[in-house]
Scaffold this active site. Sequence first.
Site, PDB file in Angstrom:
ATOM      1  N   TYR A 161      55.567  -4.326 -23.357  1.00 30.50           N
ATOM      2  CA  TYR A 161      56.578  -4.143 -24.203  1.00 30.50           C
ATOM      3  C   TYR A 161      57.595  -4.861 -23.896  1.00 30.50           C
ATOM      4  O   TYR A 161      59.053  -4.926 -23.997  1.00 30.50           O
ATOM      5  CB  TYR A 161      57.320  -2.579 -24.100  1.00 30.50           C
ATOM      6  CG  TYR A 161      56.035  -1.682 -23.821  1.00 30.50           C
ATOM      7  CD1 TYR A 161      55.337  -1.191 -25.280  1.00 30.50           C
ATOM      8  CD2 TYR A 161      55.813  -0.889 -22.718  1.00 30.50           C
ATOM      9  CE1 TYR A 161      54.226  -0.198 -25.025  1.00 30.50           C
ATOM     10  CE2 TYR A 161      54.970   0.094 -23.004  1.00 30.50           C
ATOM     11  CZ  TYR A 161      54.101   0.285 -24.098  1.00 30.50           C
ATOM     12  OH  TYR A 161      53.142   1.458 -23.999  1.00 30.50           O
ATOM     13  N   LYS A 208      45.931   8.490 -15.653  1.00 29.77           N
ATOM     14  CA  LYS A 208      47.218   8.165 -15.091  1.00 29.77           C
ATOM     15  C   LYS A 208      46.866   8.492 -13.327  1.00 29.77           C
ATOM     16  O   LYS A 208      46.415   7.477 -12.819  1.00 29.77           O
ATOM     17  CB  LYS A 208      48.534   8.575 -15.558  1.00 29.77           C
ATOM     18  CG  LYS A 208      48.904   8.089 -16.755  1.00 29.77           C
ATOM     19  CD  LYS A 208      50.283   8.043 -17.025  1.00 29.77           C
ATOM     20  CE  LYS A 208      50.855   6.864 -17.947  1.00 29.77           C
ATOM     21  NZ  LYS A 208      50.984   7.273 -19.217  1.00 29.77           N
TER      22      LYS A 208
HETATM   23  C1  PLP Z   1      50.491   6.690 -20.545  1.00 27.65           C
HETATM   24  C2  PLP Z   1      49.855   7.587 -21.387  1.00 27.65           C
HETATM   25  C3  PLP Z   1      48.703   7.382 -22.302  1.00 27.65           C
HETATM   26  C4  PLP Z   1      47.948   6.033 -22.373  1.00 27.65           C
HETATM   27  O1  PLP Z   1      47.444   5.766 -21.102  1.00 27.65           O
HETATM   28  P1  PLP Z   1      46.983   4.324 -20.790  1.00 27.65           P
HETATM   29  O2  PLP Z   1      46.110   4.466 -19.555  1.00 27.65           O
HETATM   30  O3  PLP Z   1      48.343   3.348 -20.835  1.00 27.65           O
HETATM   31  O4  PLP Z   1      46.288   3.897 -21.789  1.00 27.65           O
HETATM   32  C5  PLP Z   1      48.346   8.563 -23.095  1.00 27.65           C
HETATM   33  N1  PLP Z   1      48.931   9.676 -23.376  1.00 27.65           N
HETATM   34  C6  PLP Z   1      49.868   9.834 -22.451  1.00 27.65           C
HETATM   35  C7  PLP Z   1      50.501  11.190 -22.612  1.00 27.65           C
HETATM   36  C8  PLP Z   1      50.478   8.967 -21.319  1.00 27.65           C
HETATM   37  O5  PLP Z   1      51.533   9.099 -20.704  1.00 27.65           O
END
Ligand code: PLP
Length: 429
Positions: A20, A278
């Site tokens: 970003y 994550k």
């Molecule tokens: C970070 C996030 C995503 C996207 O995940 P990436 O691994 O960055 O593609 C989707 N949904 C939620 C709730 C997130 O916090």
Amino acid sequence: MCTDNTIDVEFDRQHIWHPYTSMLKPLPNYPVTHANGTRIYLQSGESLVDGMASWWSALHGYNHPELNAAIQQQSQQMSHIMFGGITHKPAIDVCKKLIAMTPKPLQKVFLADGGSVSVEVAIKMAIQYWFSQGNQRKHTIMTPAKGYHGDTFAAMSVCDPINSMHSMYRGFLPEQHFVPAPKSGFYDEFDEREAAVLRSHFQAHHEDIAAFIIEPIVQNAGGMNFYHPQYLKTVRQLCDEFNVLLICDEIATGFGRTGKLFAVEHADICPDIMCVGKALTGGYMTLAATLTTDKVARGICEGEAGVLMHGPTFMGNPLACAVADASLSLLYKNDWQAQVANINQWLEQLKACETLEAVTNVRTLGAIGVVELKRTVDVAKIQRFFVDNGVWIRPFGKLIYLMPPFVSSEDDINALCSAIYKAIAQDAY
Ligand SMILES: *Cc1c(COP(=O)(O)O)cnc(C)c1O
């Protein structure tokens, strides 16, 4: 000229995109040489207490001996192998754990490369499910405003339309159906009018809606909103009543962060499809998963297509699966519930910020602490202040927030909280 081990920050500034940011006026990027436990080490020699867990992911801290060992051992077997026509122990082990720890009805796992991809897969599952049932009308996704589900196009289409600049992609981005963001706070009383509004949207549009997607309990990147479990319960009931699948995006909230293993447990519901990511690998590598029920899986596969049409090259990557399996074991071994409960207590001191004129609200849930300000922060300025004060915190908009590693000590949390208080009190933002 740079010597071999100096980080060439100037090259970075000229050539490499960061999340970003503008390529013309990039925000500063701090060169990091290594990280260990809850400490991040800068090239300048300074060390910082980590308040971000690398965006909700590094639960057990950095450079963890057991996670390192899992990767090293797996790399000696195979780092990667195609998942088409082949299977392996790391994938099976991690999927067994995911099925055991998530709500019971979720029995089928799709391994995806990252969170956004797992959301794409979830949406595809929902649309393909209805198509297989002979319903070609259910093509639209319903979702609350202020959500965040990732940056790929289908995921972006269900993010908050303003935050994700939907107007820029008009005509290209699929148009979804938005309902008002949840308003009643987690600790407040539930305003029944929210349920009535939701019902009216379901009533008017359910024939076109394949699924409702929502981040359970915490809307994270869309404003760190902790909302009332009754909102989620209501959505679950309406989905059942109106034949709409429920997708819960646990990518940020999963694996203990909110004080429950999964945030859906706050509302005692089970989604039809759930995304995790994550923290899945303890912040070591990218890996996500989309879980679904027997009913949805059967529904998809009994239909015309017969298969789920998705299969990324690095699906089920053994290194990622091995470290995820080790990280999930550590979660229990380290007693995540006690870790999160302690952090939650220590985060209480953030409430001191409420006495500051510049602050509108302070809130905590599990191992998340949020200080909301009256005005938007200058990210470069406040980040400099935080680094000078020995902490790593990256605010956005009007929000300064913490989601520290679960292994954080009381001293770590004290350092993070006092740096936040000081930054606001000294107007360093
Ligand atoms: C970070 C996030 C995503 C996207 O995940 P990436 O691994 O960055 O593609 C989707 N949904 C939620 C709730 C997130 O916090």
